[in-house]
Scaffold this active site. Structure first.
Site, PDB file in Angstrom:
ATOM      1  N   TYR A   1      39.059 -61.630  -2.811  1.00 57.54           N
ATOM      2  CA  TYR A   1      37.997 -60.624  -2.824  1.00 57.54           C
ATOM      3  C   TYR A   1      36.737 -61.271  -2.277  1.00 57.54           C
ATOM      4  O   TYR A   1      36.267 -62.275  -2.820  1.00 57.54           O
ATOM      5  CB  TYR A   1      37.726 -60.082  -4.237  1.00 57.54           C
ATOM      6  CG  TYR A   1      36.573 -59.104  -4.228  1.00 57.54           C
ATOM      7  CD1 TYR A   1      36.759 -57.794  -3.791  1.00 57.54           C
ATOM      8  CD2 TYR A   1      35.291 -59.497  -4.586  1.00 57.54           C
ATOM      9  CE1 TYR A   1      35.687 -56.902  -3.723  1.00 57.54           C
ATOM     10  CE2 TYR A   1      34.219 -58.610  -4.526  1.00 57.54           C
ATOM     11  CZ  TYR A   1      34.426 -57.322  -4.095  1.00 57.54           C
ATOM     12  OH  TYR A   1      33.371 -56.436  -4.029  1.00 57.54           O
TER      13      TYR A   1
ATOM     14  N   ASP B   1      33.769 -69.323  -0.145  1.00 59.51           N
ATOM     15  CA  ASP B   1      33.036 -68.226  -0.766  1.00 59.51           C
ATOM     16  C   ASP B   1      32.829 -68.587  -2.237  1.00 59.51           C
ATOM     17  O   ASP B   1      33.695 -68.372  -3.075  1.00 59.51           O
ATOM     18  CB  ASP B   1      33.833 -66.922  -0.617  1.00 59.51           C
ATOM     19  CG  ASP B   1      33.152 -65.747  -1.327  1.00 59.51           C
ATOM     20  OD1 ASP B   1      32.128 -65.967  -1.995  1.00 59.51           O
ATOM     21  OD2 ASP B   1      33.670 -64.622  -1.208  1.00 59.51           O
TER      22      ASP B   1
ATOM     23  N   LYS C   1      25.186 -64.035  -6.467  1.00 67.38           N
ATOM     24  CA  LYS C   1      25.341 -63.842  -7.922  1.00 67.38           C
ATOM     25  C   LYS C   1      24.396 -64.704  -8.762  1.00 67.38           C
ATOM     26  O   LYS C   1      23.273 -64.301  -8.987  1.00 67.38           O
ATOM     27  CB  LYS C   1      26.805 -64.036  -8.316  1.00 67.38           C
ATOM     28  CG  LYS C   1      27.670 -62.913  -7.738  1.00 67.38           C
ATOM     29  CD  LYS C   1      28.933 -62.639  -8.498  1.00 67.38           C
ATOM     30  CE  LYS C   1      29.527 -61.320  -8.085  1.00 67.38           C
ATOM     31  NZ  LYS C   1      30.802 -61.390  -7.393  1.00 67.38           N
TER      32      LYS C   1
END
Ligand SMILES: *Cc1c(COP(=O)(O)O)cnc(C)c1O
Length: 444
Positions: free
Chosen positions: A143, A240, A269
């Site tokens: 994801y 990532d 984040k």
């Protein structure tokens, strides 16, 4: 006065929400540490760091003060042709903490844009060098976000199905598992690189933890194997670390924990401590050099209105300043509680595949007779979510994958309470013999 809920129901469209099935959104009026407070004052323990962003704790006074001070000094300035201390100093501070060799910071707004930037830099890097390479390699269960490049790199499934015809093809490697031995991922990568490394621009991975794909922990050895092979064949590696950055898996960055340096790393984040949206894509100098020159066509033509926003950068600097001994101690305490409390759930007939990585703990819920269908749409997770909310805990399982990923400032007592609530839910499941949702009606 019109209530928050009335206004919300009339005008707001929520993310990842089926409005025809979901109960109305819970109005939150303030927050502190690991606690969210409802309008009536009821506290809810945030067991998932509000979608994995709240790093230290909600409304942390150090970050709040940095934001207020910056807002009064310089709130925003165009970032093409102009710069400012928060962005320049943050870049230096990130570089100092990242694995050696990652030296150039490109700012954007969130995790998806940090990934878009990484993909575009990788593709244009090869084009600028006059050796165009077009293929991107990604992992099963990946994801990487919800924009088109990020979706294309992500696993295909219920999230991406309506857009399938508009996504670009990527080469998909089998998902890496928790064991290092006989990795199918590495074998497939070997075959791919031998066949045609010169057409591959980059391999993109979520180091150590495939998060939204089901909190799948994978082994350092496989990550090191991917780095070794991509380096040997001159293929770029994109890490990532939008979720795994800033200590979530234990070390400051999952790549650093594995002792590898990717060519490009994506951060977001926890970058601002979870206060403001900000993304950063950090690359090796050699990549930046492939864009720098006298040919305007080799410019990286990418930017966002709010690139390098001073307030977001100030929040990130304040958050980084908090990443010290106290953070390490809190993380160790959280991991200790995870180990002790998760172990107590191990014997339950519905509980499978317990796993812990740093501050993340997860397990799968499966009907003992195998009736559960699993996957993101499995109702069991929503049933647990409704049960937990009733008990004052925010949990949001990924289908049948139950996980906790609390902010570092959660107290031992609060974390213990999260496990108590999970145990109560499991106890109730254990008493049931019939199949289907445990909490009738709460399937939204
Ligand atoms: C959440 C996430 C993203 C997307 O970030 P957004 O800020 O939600 O766009 C990308 N990659 C990983 C690994 C993530 O966990």
């Amino acid at each position: 006065m019109t209530s928050i809920t009335e206004l919300d129901l009339a005008h707001v469209w929520h993310p990842y929400t089926q409005h025809g099935l979901s109960p109305h959104a819970v109005p939150i009026v303030r927050a502190q540490g690991a606690l969210l407070y409802e309008a009536g004052g009821r506290p809810i323990i945030d067991a998932i760091s509000s979608w994995w962003v709240t790093l230290h704790g909600h409304a942390h006074p150090v970050i709040a003060a940095a934001i207020a001070a910056q807002a009064e000094r310089l709130e925003q300035v165009i970032f093409a042709g102009f710069t400012h201390e928060p962005a320049a100093a943050l870049a230096a501070e990130l570089v100092a903490r990242l694995p050696d060799g990652l030296t150039r910071v490109f700012y954007s707004d969130n995790g998806s844009t940090a990934v878009e930037v990484a993909l575009k830099v990788a593709l244009q890097y090869w084009s600028n060098r006059g050796q165009p390479r077009t293929r991107i390699v990604a992992l099963e269960h990946a994801y990487h976000g919800d924009t088109f490049g990020a979706m294309s790199s992500s696993a295909r499934g219920v999230f991406t199905a309506p857009f399938a015809t508009h996504l670009f093809d990527v080469v998909r490697l089998p998902g890496p598992g928790p064991d290092p031995g006989d990795s199918e991922t590495l074998a497939a990568l070997d075959r791919l690189l031998e066949d045609g490394a010169s057409s591959i621009a980059a391999v993109i991975v979520e180091p150590r933890l495939q998060a939204a794909g089901g909190m799948r922990v994978w082994h350092d050895d496989v990550l090191r194997g991917i780095r070794e092979r991509t380096a040997r064949h001159g293929v770029l590696l994109i890490a990532d670390e939008v979720l795994t950055g800033f200590g979530r898996t234990g070390p400051m960055f999952a790549c650093a924990g594995a002792g590898i340096v990717p060519d490009i790393i994506c951060l977001s984040k926890g970058l601002t401590g979870g206060f403001l949206p900000l993304g950063a894509t950090v690359v090796r100098e050699e990549l930046f050099e492939a864009f720098r020159g006298t040919d305007r066509r080799q410019t990286f033509f990418h930017g966002h209105s709010f690139t390098g926003n001073p307030i977001a950068c100030a929040a990130a600097r304040a958050s980084l300043s908090l990443c010290g001994d106290r953070c390490d101690a809190r993380r160790a305490a959280i991991e200790g509680t995870h180990r002790a409390r998760l172990a107590q759930l191990a014997g339950h007939p519905w509980v499978r595949n317990l796993r812990i990585l740093g501050t993340m703990a997860a397990f799968d819920l499966e009907h003992p007779d195998g009736a559960g269908f699993g996957g993101y749409l499995d109702p069991i997770g929503r049933n647990l979510s409704a049960f937990a909310l009733e008990a004052g805990v925010l949990l949001r399982p990924l289908g049948n994958v139950v996980y906790t990923l609390p902010p570092y400032e959660i107290t031992d007592e609060q974390l213990g309470r999260i496990y108590d609530v999970i145990a109560e839910f499991l106890a109730q499941l254990g008493n049931r013999t019939a199949r289907g949702p445990a909490t009738a009606g709460a399937t939204a």
